[in-house]
Each structure stands twice: as structure tokens, then as C-alpha cells.
Design an enzyme around this catalytic site. Sequence first.
Site, PDB file in Angstrom:
ATOM      1  N   LEU A  39      27.813 -23.453  -2.267  1.00 46.59           N
ATOM      2  CA  LEU A  39      28.412 -24.349  -0.974  1.00 46.59           C
ATOM      3  C   LEU A  39      27.084 -24.879  -0.277  1.00 46.59           C
ATOM      4  CD1 LEU A  39      30.391 -21.197   0.415  1.00 46.59           C
ATOM      5  CD2 LEU A  39      31.162 -23.094  -0.705  1.00 46.59           C
ATOM      6  N   GLY A  42      19.745 -23.265   1.700  1.00 52.72           N
ATOM      7  CA  GLY A  42      18.939 -22.936   2.949  1.00 52.72           C
ATOM      8  C   GLY A  42      17.664 -22.763   3.067  1.00 52.72           C
ATOM      9  N   MET A  44      15.987 -20.236   2.956  1.00 54.94           N
ATOM     10  CA  MET A  44      15.526 -19.020   2.260  1.00 54.94           C
ATOM     11  C   MET A  44      16.350 -18.754   1.037  1.00 54.94           C
ATOM     12  SD  MET A  44      14.919 -16.291   5.600  1.00 54.94           S
ATOM     13  CE  MET A  44      16.566 -16.923   6.272  1.00 54.94           C
ATOM     14  N   VAL A  47      23.855 -20.576  -1.028  1.00 55.42           N
ATOM     15  CA  VAL A  47      24.808 -19.717  -0.691  1.00 55.42           C
ATOM     16  C   VAL A  47      26.018 -20.275  -2.099  1.00 55.42           C
ATOM     17  CG1 VAL A  47      26.672 -19.158   0.878  1.00 55.42           C
ATOM     18  CG2 VAL A  47      24.141 -19.726   1.429  1.00 55.42           C
ATOM     19  N   LYS A  62      24.701 -14.971  -0.989  1.00 53.47           N
ATOM     20  CA  LYS A  62      23.429 -15.679  -0.432  1.00 53.47           C
ATOM     21  C   LYS A  62      22.467 -14.995  -1.627  1.00 53.47           C
ATOM     22  CE  LYS A  62      22.381 -16.395   3.492  1.00 53.47           C
ATOM     23  NZ  LYS A  62      21.958 -16.323   5.176  1.00 53.47           N
ATOM     24  N   ASP A 156      18.670 -17.444  15.283  1.00 54.82           N
ATOM     25  CA  ASP A 156      19.027 -18.896  14.725  1.00 54.82           C
ATOM     26  C   ASP A 156      20.424 -19.428  14.933  1.00 54.82           C
ATOM     27  OD1 ASP A 156      18.239 -21.158  13.308  1.00 54.82           O
ATOM     28  OD2 ASP A 156      18.711 -20.421  11.448  1.00 54.82           O
TER      29      ASP A 156
END
Length: 513
Positions: A39, A42, A44, A47, A62, A156
Site C-alpha cells: 500500500l 514510510g 519506518m 505497509v 506494517k 504524528d
Amino acid sequence: MNSPDNQPGDAARSVREGGSGAVDLTGCLMGDYQLLRRLGRGGMADVYVAQQKSLGRQVAIKVLRSDLANDANYVERFRREARAVAKLSHANIVQVYEIGQHQSHYFIVQEFVDGLNLREKLERQGTLSVPEAVKVLAGVTDALDAAHEAGVTHRDIKPENIMLSRRDEVKVADFGLARVLGGEPLKDLTQVGLTMGTPRYMSPEQVQGKPVDTRSDLYSLGVTMFHLLCGRPPFEADDPLAMAVKHLHERPPDLAQARSGNDLPAWLVTTIHRLLEKDPAHRPQTPHELADEIRSGITQQSPSLAGSAATSLSAAMRLQSVMERQKMRGKHRRIKTAALWLLPLVGLLAGGAWAARRPAATVDTLLAADGVEVERLPTAAAQYLEAARLDRPQAWRAVWTFHPPEHSETNADYAVKAKLQLARLYGRRDQHLSAIDSLGDFVDDGEVPLLYRMLGQALMLESYEHSGQTKAAGRLRTELQKNYQQLSDTNPTHLELFHRKAPHLIVQRLRPS
């Protein structure tokens, strides 16, 4: 792509390189989870959407970046924070299901939200309308309130981390930067090329590296709302340092002037500017305080109700609902009510805090409710809002009748809360046998979260005592005392919620002397 029958060891052989050189795990089998497609990426984690074979459902996974997975300290923080977020069970928060490891991959399994994040919505459809913005503001506020009660800050909040599902539900995602209040301070993550938060949305105290709390999340929410309403954030700069300086020293532009058109209600402008105050002491101090401002603003927005100081939120929603239904009948009689754009406020009612403070129904509202057939609404959340407005037995039952709890976790969550509200209603009416009957299959259901089960037991115990059923009351009191001790040992935050929401006399007897 691997077939679902691949063995876990086949995962390594199915890994391929994406166009950017990043490892793409699409097609891998990680234990119970078949990765279907990526998807996004990021700072970190990557996903993926995956199929959970044992339950036949889609989930989001994730997967921690491989360079971070080699840092034992970081992996431990990853696990610890994921466990903290997994405790946050709320309709406006993307639910974490499981933390796992497969070979060298560490991953978090969470709820899959089929829809857009607000960054995507902004890019595809432009700025939000006022009703959409109020829905988002209230939904995120409710999510942050639940997190605040559990001692978790998000750190965040930004449009990319707020999802809008195809069913029009607001969901806050990615608590990956969450910090458990009172826990071990996190190390500076810039050493691994990461930033704690996104500079465009970070609070002044966060960009300075100072300790942050829920008020920092509220600042980020203010920046996010400004962006969603105006198409651009209040501060823009070419590099993170310049952006940080603006957050520290510049005043944001006037929201009403920055948005094209002249459709923003004064209360919404005032509320967002309060969120953008540099000094945390000048912002709302908690999400709950912000929720009260939203509630007051919605009430004041209706001119026909402005003259009544005693007007309740439910009356304002009722008026909005009638107005919207009349408008919709002129548009091919589409089944939609203004209650939908107020949808996230249902979480504030669902948590019990607003419901407990809501003014007692007047004779007029009760008579009006008696004459209204309960309408089937598109979601369990909207149905709960309608039940809170009517506050009648048939309206509360409609929540789980129209939206069976076995169909989704969201339905199940609202069904539990509706059953508690139905029992409270019967208790207020001194209809204690009906209250007991409504809770019969609830207090012994091991699938119901312990906090809710205890609230049901407390309400049933109160009704047993009022109706003179001493033996049954004794047995239930013993069970409740055992659960009370368990909650005291395992979850002090939920224990405090129980103290606030259970009948006062029952709580007094349970507390240690």
C-alpha cells in the site's frame, strides 16, 4: 505471487526488488498472513494489505524496515509501543491486532481501512466542506481522547495518518511514533535518519525536542485542519529547519481569510486558532476540553436554538437532522441525514462522558421520541447517534438489530455500548427487571472486554439490589469483586474509567477501605 499454500520458508524466495531498490514482500506468506500488495512506504515501515487465512479477512501489515530490524533496542521499542497501541480499542482508531516476527521480519497486524487518507482526499477532491471538516475534527478529537486516557500520545497527527473509510468513518492511523507517557524516554531517532513527527505539522515544543503531551497532538490537529480547509498548511518552507523556525515564531494566517469563500462558522475559526497557539497552556488542555468546544460550537451554529441557554446537543442534532432530511427528499429522496456529518461525535457519546452529562430529557423530547419510528441508518455509529438522540429502548435495540455485531468489530463495539445505555435507561426509569433482562447474556460473555463486562455487572447488581434479589446480588457481587481486583492489577487506566462510569454506590463498596 506465491500461492496461499506456500510454506513460510518460501517467503524469502519470493522477495523481489521494487523500482526504487527497496525490498517488496508482495506475495510472501508470513505465518497466517498472505501479503497481497504493498500500500505504501514510510520512514519506518512498509505497509501491505494481506489476507489472514485463518479468519478469512483482509488486514493491513506494517513490516519494519530491514535496517531498523537489525537494531535490538529499536525492535524492543517497536514492540513496546505496538503493545501500548493495541490496548486502544476505539471506533476512531485503527485497531492493532497482533505483533509478530517471521524470519528476519518484524511486523504489526492492524485493521485494514478500505478508503482514502485525507492527503489523498485533499489531492483528488480539493478542500473539505465545513460539515466534512467538523466530522474530521470531532472524530480525531475522540480518538485522541481515548489515547489520552490510556496515557498515549500520537506524535504524528497529519492528513496522511487520518483515514476516511468508504463507509464515511474517520480513523486515526499510525501510532508508530506514539510515546507512552511515564515510560522510558525514546532516544533521538535522527541517528537512523528518522524524524520524530513531520516538521510541517509538529508543535513548537516538539520541534525544540521538549517533552510533549496530548496538547502537542492538538496543535498538530490544528495545523491539519487548517490544511484541509485551505488547501495549504499555515506555515510553508523549503527545509525542515526553516519550517521549525516558523512554528516557533510566526503567527498563522487568519483561517477565515485564507479559505476561499466565506462559509466558516466563527466558532470553528476560533477553535482551530486556539489549537495553533504557540504556548501549550493557551490551547485546550485535553481532547475532552476540545470536545466540549465542538459541542458548544455546533449548538450555537443553529440560529433557531441560539436563544435558549438550556439547549442540548441532542436538540441541535435533531434540528439539523430534520433540516437535512427535508433537503434530501428534494434530491431523489436519498437516505442521508445531517447526523452523518456529525458522525464522529458519536464516539464522545459512546464513551459515556457526554451521555452522563447530557441534560435529562424533557416532556417535549420524550413525546417527540414516542412519535418517531426508528430509522435504519447506514452505519452502527450513525445508528448509535440516533439512539442517543431519541434515548428510547427501541432506538438502543436498533443499534445491534440493524447492524449485527458479528458482521464487524465496529458493529460489536457499538452493540456493547448500546446495551449498556439501554440498561442505564431502564435503571433511570426504575424498570430494574427490564434492566436485568437486557444484560442477561452480556455480563457472562467472555468476548466482551473486561471493562464493559464489569460496567454491565455493576448495572445489573444495582438492579438486583433495587428489586430485592439478594441471592443473585450476592453471587454477582463476588464475581464483580474478583474482576475488580483483576482490573486493578492489570489496567489502572481502565479501573479509573470504571470508577467514573459505574454506579457510584457500587464503586464505593468495591473500593478498598
